[in-house]
Design an enzyme around this catalytic site. Sequence first.
Site, PDB file in Angstrom:
ATOM      1  N   ASP A   1      41.694  38.281  56.808  1.00 26.07           N
ATOM      2  CA  ASP A   1      40.511  38.371  55.959  1.00 26.07           C
ATOM      3  C   ASP A   1      40.280  39.838  55.622  1.00 26.07           C
ATOM      4  O   ASP A   1      40.042  40.663  56.515  1.00 26.07           O
ATOM      5  CB  ASP A   1      39.282  37.798  56.674  1.00 26.07           C
ATOM      6  CG  ASP A   1      38.054  37.826  55.783  1.00 26.07           C
ATOM      7  OD1 ASP A   1      37.995  37.042  54.837  1.00 26.07           O
ATOM      8  OD2 ASP A   1      37.153  38.659  56.061  1.00 26.07           O
TER       9      ASP A   1
ATOM     10  N   GLU B   1      44.000  35.598  51.151  1.00 23.73           N
ATOM     11  CA  GLU B   1      43.268  35.002  50.032  1.00 23.73           C
ATOM     12  C   GLU B   1      43.722  35.597  48.709  1.00 23.73           C
ATOM     13  O   GLU B   1      44.129  36.763  48.643  1.00 23.73           O
ATOM     14  CB  GLU B   1      41.770  35.238  50.207  1.00 23.73           C
ATOM     15  CG  GLU B   1      41.123  34.386  51.279  1.00 23.73           C
ATOM     16  CD  GLU B   1      39.634  34.651  51.374  1.00 23.73           C
ATOM     17  OE1 GLU B   1      38.849  33.757  51.033  1.00 23.73           O
ATOM     18  OE2 GLU B   1      39.258  35.757  51.792  1.00 23.73           O
TER      19      GLU B   1
ATOM     20  N   ASP C   1      34.013  37.602  59.609  1.00 19.93           N
ATOM     21  CA  ASP C   1      35.384  37.871  59.158  1.00 19.93           C
ATOM     22  C   ASP C   1      36.411  37.178  60.046  1.00 19.93           C
ATOM     23  O   ASP C   1      37.436  36.691  59.552  1.00 19.93           O
ATOM     24  CB  ASP C   1      35.645  39.382  59.138  1.00 19.93           C
ATOM     25  CG  ASP C   1      34.744  40.112  58.153  1.00 19.93           C
ATOM     26  OD1 ASP C   1      34.282  39.457  57.191  1.00 19.93           O
ATOM     27  OD2 ASP C   1      34.496  41.316  58.343  1.00 19.93           O
TER      28      ASP C   1
END
Length: 363
Positions: A185, A269, A350
């Site tokens: 993340d 991501e 996170d």
Amino acid sequence: MLIGFKTEVKCNNKQKTLFFKHAGTARHAWNWGLGLTKQILDHNKDNLENKIKFPTAIDLHKWLVALVKPDNPWYYEVSKCAPQYALRDLRTAWDRSFKKIAKPPRFKKKGNGDSFTLDGSIEVIDHYKVKIPRIGIIRTYERLPFGVKPKSVTISLQADKWFISWKIEVETTQTPKSVDVVGIDLGVLKLATLSTGKVFEGEKSYKKYEKKLSRLQWLNRHKVIGSNNWRKAQVKITRLHRHIANIRKDTLHKLTTYLAKNHSKIVVEDLNVSGMLANRKLAKAVADMGFYEFRRQLEYKCKLYGSELIIADRWFPSSKLCSSCGVVKETLSLSDRVFNCECGVSLDRDLNASINLAHLAAS
């Protein structure tokens, strides 16, 4: 696979003059070609019936030889490859613009990204010397990969230093992996939080040197543009920009190498970086972390070390999803740094997102 190699050049005044001549010729060819192609596009808009075919890089070079070189004899003082590659890059830039990948090319300014490309009989003589046509033998500070014969080299200027770069062929290696799957993340406060619990802090080099950079720019505000003092101040500012960028690149290189070497599957991501940069409150912090550069390095290093890179969907609710029970929260503000769920889970926001990304790879 092919990777880029770039190192600083140890050049004398004669070689610096040749570098500036080649870069100036390449810039002139680019600007001439850009002006001509823009005229053709404007003509085609106004005359839909009598359109002119958009020129290829070969067409542009033929017109340059016939129309520009006779009136500019200094073109013959440098290698023909410098304007040739400039026009080739111009056509590539137009192709990217037509495909809506990038914005249309712009005119180049002296001292801003000066560079040129040469090919021919290029040879790495020993670990610190490169032989280039029309320029001669160039020495380097860094040890070179000996026995390599580059097809072409690019020489570029950054502040007051010249750099040479080319592509080299390397073999992919399967390094032993200590972790099977890891979720990452990315964030503004912390550069990367791994699902294993490790946290990597960002250097935040721009924030660190922002006051010094602002001071140098403030001192330069009243200097006469083009004067010696103005040029000296510009070099100082560019040096600091280069130092900031080098700190950021070094941090990202160390992190991406560690990830690719020690993890079999890596999940990140698909961040909308351009959209994040449009937010004036977050743009400076996002740019300081270098999210786009992180993904670019991770993509080729995973191929190099035999890891698998998985890109999670942009709309995957990694932050709002509970990593324990799977319930998705309806709202979660940026100020909420701890993820609390009704099932009793309470952990760092996170870390929760990175665990969800790791679960995504397993499923």
